[in-house]
Write a protein that holds these residues in place. Structure first.
Motif, PDB file in Angstrom:
ATOM      1  N   TYR A  87       0.845  -1.189   0.000  1.00  0.00           N
ATOM      2  CA  TYR A  87       0.000   0.000   0.000  1.00  0.00           C
ATOM      3  C   TYR A  87       0.879   1.236   0.000  1.00  0.00           C
ATOM      4  CZ  TYR A  87      -3.675   3.264   1.043  1.00  0.00           C
ATOM      5  OH  TYR A  87      -4.550   4.306   0.975  1.00  0.00           O
ATOM      6  N   ASP A  88       0.615   2.122  -0.925  1.00  0.00           N
ATOM      7  CA  ASP A  88       1.357   3.362  -1.028  1.00  0.00           C
ATOM      8  C   ASP A  88       0.545   4.457  -0.347  1.00  0.00           C
ATOM      9  OD1 ASP A  88       3.108   5.318  -1.644  1.00  0.00           O
ATOM     10  OD2 ASP A  88       2.725   5.335  -3.805  1.00  0.00           O
ATOM     11  N   TYR A  89       1.081   4.990   0.735  1.00  0.00           N
ATOM     12  CA  TYR A  89       0.337   5.980   1.510  1.00  0.00           C
ATOM     13  C   TYR A  89       0.263   7.330   0.791  1.00  0.00           C
ATOM     14  CZ  TYR A  89       0.601   2.579   5.214  1.00  0.00           C
ATOM     15  OH  TYR A  89       0.478   1.436   5.939  1.00  0.00           O
ATOM     16  N   HIS A  90       1.184   7.563  -0.138  1.00  0.00           N
ATOM     17  CA  HIS A  90       1.185   8.838  -0.848  1.00  0.00           C
ATOM     18  C   HIS A  90       0.203   8.825  -2.023  1.00  0.00           C
ATOM     19  CE1 HIS A  90       4.605   9.956   1.534  1.00  0.00           C
ATOM     20  NE2 HIS A  90       5.238   8.853   1.162  1.00  0.00           N
ATOM     21  N   LYS A  91      -0.232   7.660  -2.417  1.00  0.00           N
ATOM     22  CA  LYS A  91      -1.122   7.542  -3.563  1.00  0.00           C
ATOM     23  C   LYS A  91      -2.554   7.825  -3.134  1.00  0.00           C
ATOM     24  CE  LYS A  91      -1.224   4.455  -7.437  1.00  0.00           C
ATOM     25  NZ  LYS A  91      -0.963   3.135  -7.911  1.00  0.00           N
ATOM     26  N   LYS A  92      -3.242   8.592  -3.926  1.00  0.00           N
ATOM     27  CA  LYS A  92      -4.629   8.891  -3.600  1.00  0.00           C
ATOM     28  C   LYS A  92      -5.520   7.770  -4.115  1.00  0.00           C
ATOM     29  CE  LYS A  92      -3.817  13.803  -3.680  1.00  0.00           C
ATOM     30  NZ  LYS A  92      -3.934  15.028  -4.419  1.00  0.00           N
ATOM     31  N   ALA A  93      -6.725   7.719  -3.611  1.00  0.00           N
ATOM     32  CA  ALA A  93      -7.639   6.632  -3.949  1.00  0.00           C
ATOM     33  C   ALA A  93      -8.020   6.643  -5.425  1.00  0.00           C
ATOM     34  CB  ALA A  93      -8.890   6.718  -3.086  1.00  0.00           C
ATOM     35  N   ASN A  94      -8.094   7.811  -6.043  1.00  0.00           N
ATOM     36  CA  ASN A  94      -8.541   7.865  -7.429  1.00  0.00           C
ATOM     37  C   ASN A  94      -7.379   7.905  -8.429  1.00  0.00           C
ATOM     38  OD1 ASN A  94      -7.610  10.371  -6.873  1.00  0.00           O
ATOM     39  ND2 ASN A  94      -9.441  11.499  -7.498  1.00  0.00           N
ATOM     40  N   ASP A  95      -6.133   7.767  -7.975  1.00  0.00           N
ATOM     41  CA  ASP A  95      -4.996   7.720  -8.898  1.00  0.00           C
ATOM     42  C   ASP A  95      -5.017   6.407  -9.658  1.00  0.00           C
ATOM     43  OD1 ASP A  95      -4.097  10.165  -8.250  1.00  0.00           O
ATOM     44  OD2 ASP A  95      -2.384   9.506  -7.042  1.00  0.00           O
ATOM     45  N   ALA A 120      -1.603  -0.779 -15.763  1.00  0.00           N
ATOM     46  CA  ALA A 120      -2.776  -1.195 -16.542  1.00  0.00           C
ATOM     47  C   ALA A 120      -2.354  -1.709 -17.908  1.00  0.00           C
ATOM     48  CB  ALA A 120      -3.747  -0.028 -16.690  1.00  0.00           C
ATOM     49  N   ALA A 121      -1.445  -0.999 -18.566  1.00  0.00           N
ATOM     50  CA  ALA A 121      -0.981  -1.432 -19.892  1.00  0.00           C
ATOM     51  C   ALA A 121      -0.275  -2.777 -19.799  1.00  0.00           C
ATOM     52  CB  ALA A 121      -0.058  -0.379 -20.483  1.00  0.00           C
ATOM     53  N   ARG A 122       0.536  -2.952 -18.747  1.00  0.00           N
ATOM     54  CA  ARG A 122       1.248  -4.216 -18.559  1.00  0.00           C
ATOM     55  C   ARG A 122       0.262  -5.367 -18.344  1.00  0.00           C
ATOM     56  NH1 ARG A 122       4.102  -2.802 -14.307  1.00  0.00           N
ATOM     57  NH2 ARG A 122       5.386  -1.393 -15.522  1.00  0.00           N
ATOM     58  N   GLU A 123      -0.765  -5.121 -17.544  1.00  0.00           N
ATOM     59  CA  GLU A 123      -1.765  -6.162 -17.285  1.00  0.00           C
ATOM     60  C   GLU A 123      -2.556  -6.505 -18.532  1.00  0.00           C
ATOM     61  OE1 GLU A 123      -4.272  -5.291 -13.949  1.00  0.00           O
ATOM     62  OE2 GLU A 123      -2.566  -4.801 -12.679  1.00  0.00           O
TER      63      GLU A 123
END
Length: 158
Positions: free
Chosen positions: A36-44, A50-53
């Motif tokens: 979990y990245d605490y600096h990342k916002k929920a809507n980022d 996504a491209a890799r997946e």
């Protein structure tokens, strides 16, 4: 009656003789686990992930040459070096190449009939090696590209 009563025996359960490998080798290596990245916002939204997946999901439908190329790319991204290719005798390699050329020609004609627009192939000129050319090369040597022959000596202008 005995003088000293015996001490009660404690039963201890021993660990199994071999470690438990039931969760060993799971699909997600420890270094790749998402933390979990605490600096990342929920809507980022991470477009690279996504491209890799999406690419990885699409790769499940690859067959033949596409699958081999994808696996080789995966191998190179992990190890940093190309995968070793098998040695194939020349006669077998020629047959494989001819079969691939026939298949490619068939695919091109099918795409033309279906109306699919594709990139045009660049035509490469092949050198012509006829028996006459070989004989001339053997007798006279290579043709000079600059200058001229005079009394058996190639004269080149500076």
């Amino acid at each position: 009656m005995p003088k000293n009563p015996r001490n009660p025996v404690l039963v201890v359960s021993a660990p199994p003789p071999f470690p438990d490998f039931s969760n060993f080798g799971s699909n997600v290596p420890r270094s790749k686990e998402k933390k979990y990245d605490y600096h990342k916002k929920a809507n980022d939204f991470d477009f690279n992930d996504a491209a890799r997946e999406v690419h990885k999901l699409g790769s499940t439908q690859f067959t033949g040459k596409q699958r081999k190329e994808f696996n080789n790319d995966q191998y190179k991204s992990l190890t940093g070096r190309e995968k070793k290719k098998h040695k194939v005798p020349i006669k077998i390699a020629r047959g494989i190449r001819q079969a691939a050329a026939k298949k490619e020609a068939r695919l091109v004609t099918e795409m033309k009939e279906a109306g699919i627009v594709t990139a045009s192939k660049s035509k490469t000129r092949r050198k012509t090696y006829s028996e006459q050319n070989r004989r001339n090369m053997r007798i006279h040597g290579p043709a000079p590209c600059s200058g001229f022959m005079s009394k058996g000596v190639l004269r080149v202008k500076k």
